[in-house]
Every structure is written in structure tokens, then in C-alpha cells.
Design an enzyme around this catalytic site. Sequence first.
Site, PDB file in Angstrom:
ATOM      1  N   GLU A 124       0.833  -1.196   0.000  1.00 41.44           N
ATOM      2  CA  GLU A 124       0.000   0.000   0.000  1.00 41.44           C
ATOM      3  C   GLU A 124       0.872   1.253   0.000  1.00 41.44           C
ATOM      4  O   GLU A 124       1.905   1.309   0.668  1.00 41.44           O
ATOM      5  CB  GLU A 124      -0.912  -0.007   1.232  1.00 41.44           C
ATOM      6  CG  GLU A 124      -1.960  -1.100   1.120  1.00 41.44           C
ATOM      7  CD  GLU A 124      -2.939  -1.130   2.274  1.00 41.44           C
ATOM      8  OE1 GLU A 124      -2.556  -0.774   3.404  1.00 41.44           O
ATOM      9  OE2 GLU A 124      -4.098  -1.509   2.035  1.00 41.44           O
ATOM     10  N   CYS A 137       3.523   8.535   1.075  1.00 42.84           N
ATOM     11  CA  CYS A 137       3.985   7.644   2.137  1.00 42.84           C
ATOM     12  C   CYS A 137       4.266   6.275   1.509  1.00 42.84           C
ATOM     13  O   CYS A 137       3.365   5.622   0.984  1.00 42.84           O
ATOM     14  CB  CYS A 137       2.885   7.568   3.191  1.00 42.84           C
ATOM     15  SG  CYS A 137       3.303   6.498   4.548  1.00 42.84           S
ATOM     16  N   CYS A 144       6.044  -6.757   8.507  1.00 42.26           N
ATOM     17  CA  CYS A 144       7.164  -6.226   9.294  1.00 42.26           C
ATOM     18  C   CYS A 144       7.577  -7.295  10.295  1.00 42.26           C
ATOM     19  O   CYS A 144       6.724  -7.990  10.840  1.00 42.26           O
ATOM     20  CB  CYS A 144       6.711  -4.956  10.026  1.00 42.26           C
ATOM     21  SG  CYS A 144       8.058  -4.085  10.840  1.00 42.26           S
ATOM     22  N   CYS A 148       5.560  -3.958  17.034  1.00 41.82           N
ATOM     23  CA  CYS A 148       5.140  -2.855  17.903  1.00 41.82           C
ATOM     24  C   CYS A 148       3.662  -3.093  18.213  1.00 41.82           C
ATOM     25  O   CYS A 148       2.866  -3.352  17.306  1.00 41.82           O
ATOM     26  CB  CYS A 148       5.370  -1.518  17.219  1.00 41.82           C
ATOM     27  SG  CYS A 148       7.099  -1.319  16.744  1.00 41.82           S
ATOM     28  N   CYS A 151       0.627  -1.270  16.416  1.00 40.50           N
ATOM     29  CA  CYS A 151       0.714  -1.068  14.962  1.00 40.50           C
ATOM     30  C   CYS A 151       0.057  -2.231  14.219  1.00 40.50           C
ATOM     31  O   CYS A 151       0.353  -3.404  14.489  1.00 40.50           O
ATOM     32  CB  CYS A 151       2.179  -0.947  14.543  1.00 40.50           C
ATOM     33  SG  CYS A 151       2.401  -0.859  12.760  1.00 40.50           S
ATOM     34  N   CYS A 382      -1.565   6.427   9.649  1.00 39.07           N
ATOM     35  CA  CYS A 382      -0.382   5.793  10.233  1.00 39.07           C
ATOM     36  C   CYS A 382      -0.739   4.520  10.953  1.00 39.07           C
ATOM     37  O   CYS A 382      -1.646   4.499  11.785  1.00 39.07           O
ATOM     38  CB  CYS A 382       0.220   6.696  11.303  1.00 39.07           C
ATOM     39  SG  CYS A 382       1.016   8.122  10.678  1.00 39.07           S
TER      40      CYS A 382
HETATM   41  N1  SAH Z   1       8.484   1.054  10.633  1.00 44.01           N
HETATM   42  C1  SAH Z   1       8.784   2.407  10.630  1.00 44.01           C
HETATM   43  C2  SAH Z   1       7.991   3.219   9.630  1.00 44.01           C
HETATM   44  C3  SAH Z   1       6.511   2.912   9.466  1.00 44.01           C
HETATM   45  S1  SAH Z   1       5.353   3.342  10.718  1.00 44.01           S
HETATM   46  C4  SAH Z   1       8.639   2.999  12.003  1.00 44.01           C
HETATM   47  O1  SAH Z   1       8.133   2.318  12.891  1.00 44.01           O
HETATM   48  O2  SAH Z   1       9.078   4.120  12.203  1.00 44.01           O
HETATM   49  C5  SAH Z   1       5.027   5.067  10.608  1.00 44.01           C
HETATM   50  C6  SAH Z   1       4.645   5.676  11.982  1.00 44.01           C
HETATM   51  O3  SAH Z   1       3.307   5.323  12.387  1.00 44.01           O
HETATM   52  C7  SAH Z   1       5.550   5.173  13.091  1.00 44.01           C
HETATM   53  O4  SAH Z   1       5.922   6.224  13.926  1.00 44.01           O
HETATM   54  C8  SAH Z   1       4.651   4.210  13.805  1.00 44.01           C
HETATM   55  O5  SAH Z   1       5.105   3.966  15.100  1.00 44.01           O
HETATM   56  C9  SAH Z   1       3.339   4.908  13.734  1.00 44.01           C
HETATM   57  N2  SAH Z   1       2.184   4.051  14.026  1.00 44.01           N
HETATM   58  C10 SAH Z   1       2.111   2.716  13.936  1.00 44.01           C
HETATM   59  N3  SAH Z   1       0.876   2.296  14.282  1.00 44.01           N
HETATM   60  C11 SAH Z   1       0.157   3.392  14.566  1.00 44.01           C
HETATM   61  C12 SAH Z   1      -1.203   3.588  14.948  1.00 44.01           C
HETATM   62  N4  SAH Z   1      -2.032   2.595  15.054  1.00 44.01           N
HETATM   63  N5  SAH Z   1      -1.614   4.859  15.157  1.00 44.01           N
HETATM   64  C13 SAH Z   1      -0.763   5.889  14.992  1.00 44.01           C
HETATM   65  N6  SAH Z   1       0.521   5.761  14.610  1.00 44.01           N
HETATM   66  C14 SAH Z   1       0.984   4.520  14.414  1.00 44.01           C
HETATM   67 FE1  SF4 Z   2       6.996  -2.326  12.033  1.00 35.88          FE
HETATM   68 FE2  SF4 Z   2       4.788  -1.020  12.719  1.00 35.88          FE
HETATM   69 FE3  SF4 Z   2       6.800  -1.177  14.435  1.00 35.88          FE
HETATM   70 FE4  SF4 Z   2       7.051   0.370  12.267  1.00 35.88          FE
HETATM   71  S1  SF4 Z   2       5.607   0.673  13.931  1.00 35.88           S
HETATM   72  S2  SF4 Z   2       8.561  -1.077  13.060  1.00 35.88           S
HETATM   73  S3  SF4 Z   2       5.887  -0.869  10.779  1.00 35.88           S
HETATM   74  S4  SF4 Z   2       5.584  -2.914  13.654  1.00 35.88           S
END
Ligand code: SAH
Ligand code: SF4
Length: 412
Positions: A124, A137, A144, A148, A151, A382
Site C-alpha cells: 500500500e 507515504c 514487518c 510494535c 501497529c 499511520c
Molecule cells: N516502521 C517504521 C515506519 C513505518 S510506521 C517505524 O516504525 O518508524 C510510521 C509511523 O506510524 C511510526 O511512527 C509508527 O510507530 C506509527 N504508528 C504505527 N501504528 C500506529 C497507529 N495505530 N496509530 C498511529 N501511529 C501509528
Molecule cells: Fe513495524 Fe509497525 Fe513497528 Fe514500524 S511501527 S517497526 S511498521 S511494527
Amino acid sequence: MATLDFLNGAETATAKPAPKAGLAEKPSLIGLSREDMGKALVEKGVSERQVKMRVSQLWHWLYVRGVSDFDHMLNVSKDMREMLKEHFTIARPEIVEEQVSNDGTRKWLLRFPPRGAGRPVEVETVYIPEEGRGTLCISSQVGCTLTCSFCHTGTQKLVRNLTAEEVLAQLLLARDRLGDFPDRETPAGAIVPNDGRKVSNIVMMGMGEPLYNFENVKQALLIATDGDGLSLSKRRVTLSTSGVVPEIYRTGEEIGVMLAISLHAVRDELRDMLVPINKKYPLKELLEACRAYPSLSNARRITFEYVMLKDVNDSLEDAKLLTQLLKGIPAKINLIPFNPWPGTNYQCSDWEQIEKFADFINQAGYASPIRTPRGRDILAACGQLKSESERMRKVDRMAYEAMMIAGHGEDD
Ligand code: SAH
Ligand code: SF4
């Protein structure tokens, strides 16, 4: 806080069947460095004497004019074009779905054919138009490996790293669809923003951890910022990482784009839970790498992303620790209201609390914009991205494979 309102009011356009060229398994010339492109041409019989000129020509057509068909390369001889068609492709990925949110955010689900071994993958890409700029983006992996806990992407196993071609093709495709290649006619059916806004910025904030796919991301970003091609300024390219410390140093030295850190917590115990890579690279090491990031200044700041999770990390005590932790680092703190996804146990902080938190760090001297959630109705915000590849129906896959076997996938 907005509730999820799937596709309400959003347009969804399921693309027509893929153009045949999109399924070609030939190696793509997109995403190769000049040197590698030269080698590929020499292997197919281009003379050493000509190769530099040929690479320059191709580079211009691919990255300035944005062509995706060798026959549009007007100053390339017919013989040369035939040779290129026989051995290579420059086709775009297939658009499986294109959605437009009611706030103007656009999301594409793209399918890449397998090149060599492996299955087709889907990723995406999201375009966010804003006043005075348009941000794309981009995803770096399908799924991944990091988990986290807040996420959505983290709930999907890693399918694979994207190749440099696949990372870069997301930008090329968005430019196609937005009519954003100068000197080129807007393709039929392209979505053209009324006010002419185009892709001015890119953020590596889609699916995946870009620093776990360092070489391919590096290659793609060096091409995206190449002055004789796509020409994005390095200051308008931001790479976001959850904190892969050794590769943060390499990013500074070898890519030189802007850095964003997914911080989300200011104490190791909590960060270990929210961003598990913290167990490997704890806050102290992460912040050391940030302090060492080259050419930081007030005009070149690191962005620290901080997702606002109700009763988890949103107290004023957290805000205070945050400002202490970042002391001395030219920083901007981006507060992200948590975007919910089906099945999550987290909630977004109350708006009032987000504002209090923002005011506190603002008074401590940090810019602390609250990121307006964009594209929530199409799950484009995000952390909401999750490849449809998991959901790719079996029949689709079978039809796709049948087409490949029947040879309809070849460039013609
Ligand atoms: N993997 C990388 C880049 C992709 S995530 C990273 O973690 O930085 C892009 C941003 O969205 C990151 O800061 C991530 O922590 C945040 N993010 C992930 N899940 C989210 C959610 N459910 N609501 C808001 N931000 C979120
Ligand atoms: Fe992976 Fe989501 Fe963590 Fe970014 S925020 S490193 S995409 S699990």
C-alpha cells in the site's frame, strides 16, 4: 475521536485487469544504479563506447519524463528499443485498488509480479495532499518483522523485503496517477488534484521497517533524489525508523535524508513493550545515534514520533521526561493520535490530554504539531496499513498464475 467509518463516502475504484506488460517477469531497469544499468546493457550487447550515453538517455526517459513504455523513448533507435523490449521491462505495478478518502487522501494497493523466484506481493502507498505540498507515504517491506504492539502492520508477518524497483515504483506510479510528470500527457483516468498539487515530499512511513531493508531503500532513495532524474530534495525525504541503531549511522553517512524516530515512550520498560526493538537498542543508544546524525541544525531537525495512547504514555510526567531526554538534539516532536484498527486493545488519548501534552512540550521550546489523522476512512492513516496480500483471494492468485503460465504476462 473519529470512529472508523469504513469507506463511507470514499470512492473506491477497482482497477481494470492489469496491462499485460505489468506481469512481465523480465528484469526491470527501474531501480538500478547507473552502473548496474550500464552492466545490464553491456551484457545484452550494447558497446562499452555507447553505454554511458545510453544510460543517460534511459535515465532521462525513466525519471524525468516518466515513461513506462520503451516505444515512447523517441530518441532511441528502433533496433535499440526492440532489444530493450526483448530483455527488460519498465512496466509499472498493477493497481489492484485505488481509494480516495473524503479528506482527499489516496491509497493505492499495488501488486508486483514475481521477478525470478517468489510470489507476487501487494503493498500500500498513500498520498496525502496538504496546503502547499503533497506527501507520498512509501512502504519498504510487505509486513514487518517487528511487533510494535499498537501497529496494525506489526500484526502481519514479514512476507518479504521490497526490491529497490518496488520501492521506487511506488513514487513513479503515484506521479503517473497524479499527472505529475512534466512534459507528459496525463494518462486517461488519472486523478489530477484541482489545485495542481503534486508529490513534493516522500516519507518512508508505510509498511515495514526501512532500516531492515537498508540496501534497497538506500538505492531507491538515491535515485529519487538524483538531480538528473526525479530530483527530490533530500530535505523533503524523511525516513522513519523504530530505532535500528547501526543503520541510523549508515543512513546519515550513506543516504543523507531527514530522519524520523518512532519514539513513543521515554522509559525503557514501557518502550520495551510498545516498540520491542528497544530491548536490543535501548533509549540511551538510540539517542546517542540521533545526536551523532550529520548536519543537524534548527533548520534540519530530527522528528520524534510519539503516538498518543490513552493512560499508557500520555501523562504530563511522560511529557516532562520527553523534553529532558531530547535536550540538546535539534528536534521536532510529532504527536500522532492513535489510529485504531480492528482488534486493537489500545485507545487514543482524549483530545484534551493530547493538547495538554502538546502545550507542555511546546512551552519547553519544542515544535509539537499534533498530526491530523488522514485517510482514516480508507484505513490509510499511520499504522493502519496492512497488505491485502494476506487477503488476496485464492481464485485471484490462481487466475494470476494461469495468466503467467499462458505467457500473457510477457511484454509485447
Ligand atoms: N516502521 C517504521 C515506519 C513505518 S510506521 C517505524 O516504525 O518508524 C510510521 C509511523 O506510524 C511510526 O511512527 C509508527 O510507530 C506509527 N504508528 C504505527 N501504528 C500506529 C497507529 N495505530 N496509530 C498511529 N501511529 C501509528
Ligand atoms: Fe513495524 Fe509497525 Fe513497528 Fe514500524 S511501527 S517497526 S511498521 S511494527
